[in-house]
Design a protein around this motif. Sequence first.
Motif, PDB file in Angstrom:
ATOM      1  N   HIS A  81       0.867  -1.174   0.000  1.00 58.56           N
ATOM      2  CA  HIS A  81       0.000   0.000   0.000  1.00 58.56           C
ATOM      3  C   HIS A  81       0.907   1.228   0.000  1.00 58.56           C
ATOM      4  O   HIS A  81       1.540   1.543   1.007  1.00 58.56           O
ATOM      5  CB  HIS A  81      -0.893  -0.019   1.244  1.00 58.56           C
ATOM      6  CG  HIS A  81      -1.937   1.051   1.263  1.00 58.56           C
ATOM      7  ND1 HIS A  81      -3.264   0.791   1.418  1.00 58.56           N
ATOM      8  CD2 HIS A  81      -1.848   2.399   1.124  1.00 58.56           C
ATOM      9  CE1 HIS A  81      -3.951   1.913   1.393  1.00 58.56           C
ATOM     10  NE2 HIS A  81      -3.100   2.910   1.224  1.00 58.56           N
ATOM     11  N   GLU A 135       1.073   5.361  -1.003  1.00 58.18           N
ATOM     12  CA  GLU A 135       0.251   6.538  -1.283  1.00 58.18           C
ATOM     13  C   GLU A 135       1.138   7.747  -1.537  1.00 58.18           C
ATOM     14  O   GLU A 135       2.267   7.840  -1.038  1.00 58.18           O
ATOM     15  CB  GLU A 135      -0.695   6.814  -0.111  1.00 58.18           C
ATOM     16  CG  GLU A 135       0.023   7.060   1.209  1.00 58.18           C
ATOM     17  CD  GLU A 135      -0.913   7.073   2.395  1.00 58.18           C
ATOM     18  OE1 GLU A 135      -1.940   6.371   2.336  1.00 58.18           O
ATOM     19  OE2 GLU A 135      -0.617   7.783   3.377  1.00 58.18           O
ATOM     20  N   SER A 137       2.019  -0.296   4.169  1.00 60.06           N
ATOM     21  CA  SER A 137       1.646  -1.680   3.894  1.00 60.06           C
ATOM     22  C   SER A 137       1.329  -2.487   5.139  1.00 60.06           C
ATOM     23  O   SER A 137       0.529  -3.427   5.081  1.00 60.06           O
ATOM     24  CB  SER A 137       2.775  -2.380   3.128  1.00 60.06           C
ATOM     25  OG  SER A 137       3.005  -1.742   1.888  1.00 60.06           O
ATOM     26  N   HIS A 172      -7.052  -4.338   7.801  1.00 59.67           N
ATOM     27  CA  HIS A 172      -7.035  -3.337   6.742  1.00 59.67           C
ATOM     28  C   HIS A 172      -6.907  -1.923   7.286  1.00 59.67           C
ATOM     29  O   HIS A 172      -7.214  -0.954   6.595  1.00 59.67           O
ATOM     30  CB  HIS A 172      -8.281  -3.460   5.856  1.00 59.67           C
ATOM     31  CG  HIS A 172      -8.545  -4.862   5.408  1.00 59.67           C
ATOM     32  ND1 HIS A 172      -7.728  -5.520   4.518  1.00 59.67           N
ATOM     33  CD2 HIS A 172      -9.515  -5.749   5.755  1.00 59.67           C
ATOM     34  CE1 HIS A 172      -8.198  -6.752   4.323  1.00 59.67           C
ATOM     35  NE2 HIS A 172      -9.265  -6.917   5.064  1.00 59.67           N
ATOM     36  N   LYS A 190      -4.096   0.777   8.922  1.00 59.53           N
ATOM     37  CA  LYS A 190      -2.652   0.961   8.935  1.00 59.53           C
ATOM     38  C   LYS A 190      -2.100   0.935  10.360  1.00 59.53           C
ATOM     39  O   LYS A 190      -2.714   1.433  11.293  1.00 59.53           O
ATOM     40  CB  LYS A 190      -2.303   2.281   8.251  1.00 59.53           C
ATOM     41  CG  LYS A 190      -2.782   2.351   6.802  1.00 59.53           C
ATOM     42  CD  LYS A 190      -2.757   3.768   6.261  1.00 59.53           C
ATOM     43  CE  LYS A 190      -3.411   3.832   4.893  1.00 59.53           C
ATOM     44  NZ  LYS A 190      -3.556   5.215   4.390  1.00 59.53           N
ATOM     45  N   GLU A 234      -3.930   6.957  -3.299  1.00 61.99           N
ATOM     46  CA  GLU A 234      -3.454   5.669  -2.800  1.00 61.99           C
ATOM     47  C   GLU A 234      -3.374   4.643  -3.921  1.00 61.99           C
ATOM     48  O   GLU A 234      -4.269   4.556  -4.768  1.00 61.99           O
ATOM     49  CB  GLU A 234      -4.376   5.170  -1.687  1.00 61.99           C
ATOM     50  CG  GLU A 234      -4.500   6.161  -0.535  1.00 61.99           C
ATOM     51  CD  GLU A 234      -5.117   5.549   0.705  1.00 61.99           C
ATOM     52  OE1 GLU A 234      -5.621   4.407   0.621  1.00 61.99           O
ATOM     53  OE2 GLU A 234      -5.083   6.193   1.767  1.00 61.99           O
ATOM     54  N   LEU A 293      -2.126   0.425  -4.948  1.00 60.88           N
ATOM     55  CA  LEU A 293      -1.731  -0.924  -4.582  1.00 60.88           C
ATOM     56  C   LEU A 293      -0.583  -1.320  -5.498  1.00 60.88           C
ATOM     57  O   LEU A 293      -0.728  -1.312  -6.727  1.00 60.88           O
ATOM     58  CB  LEU A 293      -2.889  -1.900  -4.740  1.00 60.88           C
ATOM     59  CG  LEU A 293      -2.601  -3.358  -4.386  1.00 60.88           C
ATOM     60  CD1 LEU A 293      -2.258  -3.500  -2.914  1.00 60.88           C
ATOM     61  CD2 LEU A 293      -3.798  -4.244  -4.734  1.00 60.88           C
ATOM     62  N   THR A 333       1.225  -6.047   2.567  1.00 62.30           N
ATOM     63  CA  THR A 333      -0.026  -6.109   3.320  1.00 62.30           C
ATOM     64  C   THR A 333      -0.229  -7.442   4.029  1.00 62.30           C
ATOM     65  O   THR A 333      -1.081  -7.550   4.912  1.00 62.30           O
ATOM     66  CB  THR A 333      -1.220  -5.827   2.392  1.00 62.30           C
ATOM     67  OG1 THR A 333      -1.181  -6.737   1.283  1.00 62.30           O
ATOM     68  CG2 THR A 333      -1.186  -4.400   1.882  1.00 62.30           C
TER      69      THR A 333
END
Length: 655
Positions: free
Chosen positions: A200, A202, A221, A226, A228, A266, A268, A439
Amino acid sequence: MPIQRLLVANRGEIARRVFATCRRLGIETVAVHSDADAGLPFVREADVAVHLPGATPADTYLRADLVLDAARRAGADAIHPGYGFLSENADFARAVVDAGLTWVGPAPESIEQMGSKVESKKLMEAAGVPVLANLTPDTATEADLPLLVKASAGGGGRGMRIVRALADLPGEIEKASSEAESAFGDGTVFVEPYVEHGRHVEVQVVGHAEGVLVLGERDCSLQRRHQKVVEETPAPGLSDTTRHSLHEAARAAAAAIDYRGAGTVEFLVDAADTSRFWFLEMNTRLQVEHPVTELVHGVDLVDLQLTVAEDRPLDGRAIGETYGHAIEVRLYAEDPAADWQPQSGTLATFDVPGVDGEFDLLNRPGIRLDSGFESGSEVSTHYDAMLAKVIAWGTSRDQAARRLADALAKARLHGLVTNRDLLVRILRAPEFVAGDVSTDFFDRTDVVSTGSTDEGDRGAAVAAAIALAERDRLARTVQRGIPVAWRNVVAHPQRTEFEVSTGSTTEVVEWFGGRDGYAVDGFSVVAASPTTVTLEVDGVRTSYDVAVGATGSHDVDVDSPAGHVRLRLVPRFTDPADAVASGSLLAPMPGTVVRVAVEVGSQVEAGQAVLVLEAMKMQHTVSAPTAGTVTQIDVQPGAQVAAGDVLAVVEGDEA
């Protein structure tokens, strides 16, 4: 017109953060607060505070009409939404503008364009930004698994579910929709492929009249549920080519909607091939993790927000070159070893040593603390469980991680279970040190384990037993000169038993007290007081700080170089009133019963859902510990329960 008095339509840490910049700029501040938040620092620090009657978000911070009325009564001429609550509500932003107030955020139209994750993905695809496919229960196939169900109107992990079997998809959509409705007032969800081993990443942008300013990227990440947990900048392990591509994609995303103000795009990123990335969403607000960008780039993002809101040109001198590496951790009142259960109650002690600044840029590498709580604060069940953000800035990533781990390890956090020990283990884990972040970090490492050591627990228990003995000695009104536990003829040692919160084990300390001090097998007691005990083992001395809970409490917190150990003194005699029936299901935390899944007389299997509680905006399932019959249900949907309350009774099958 320059802003004179600003209301922050939020609470806790972010309210204090905005207030800090306002004080530096000479702007007066207004706080709004619920019943539950009346005693928190942000209320005290504001120039003016307005009470919003009620406790739940729906009754207070999500009531746009009450917030606008508070602004009118307090004489505010601007509103800053913070993050969460109404920060990405286009109708609220429009109402603020229509009321003649300055809105410290992007235009309502920009919020609307990015507010729906479904529609924003279509917009980004048209702008040439890579996106993941949007699926439905009818179009998803086995080849698409695993899938991710996400709330269209919100974030923070609420309304998000991973689905690994198509048969589970309808049920998970229903759960996600219910959670999203509760958290955001909008139950719309969507489905997309779930990238198992992703990152993750951003990008921070600030849109203004002169274009889109890009202030680097952050890796976020490491997440649980889910949400942070650790954020850092620059993102480790990215090539210059990938970094540039991410920045340009974010610039294109912001330019596509003529974005104004601070925002985050953001993405992925495929951890196996970081050149592959996809747009996730755009947060049209300030991010929780903005401090790491502020430290590395040397900018005050709240100041930039106010600059854009006042339609002033950006000061080029404020946008300097980047320097070093910054890492932020979110310190939560939660128990990672118990499925991340949120905690509530009194934060008895909150002390992080070596802090170089709070809510501010640092003039040299060090530790920054952004906290919404202080010692003695009440952590309620109505809001997110985050206590603080602790940020380390170093000349290198290794230095920042080491500095942050040390500050956390030495922090004194008493009264509530926190994720502090987990954060320390993360920062010292070989995988994290090597920059191997994704993640699925928690799934492929063992950092979530308690990490408790018998040796550390034993030393803490001995120190606690001696400190309690010293406390009793000083509290006596008679025979003050007689050593505690002294006997003319010694028959047997004194016995003190503790429950250890980590690992659910017990420690029994047998000790003697006499004219020459204390004697404990394996330990030499060098010095002792009710708050500090020094023990020696094999010629090595260790000092333990011991904090005993309030009167009537059996909790004892012990801090030492080996870490923190939370103990509970086991009474010598059990009060019959404290006993509960065998098979009782107890509330794991304070919360609200949202669903009762069974009836009295129902046959249940081990692990089957019996009730669902909602606490801190998350839903938690209370399951049957064994197969059996439901013989008692003591609550109904809507009931408020305290931790330890009996919810139901399941009598196990004889087999």
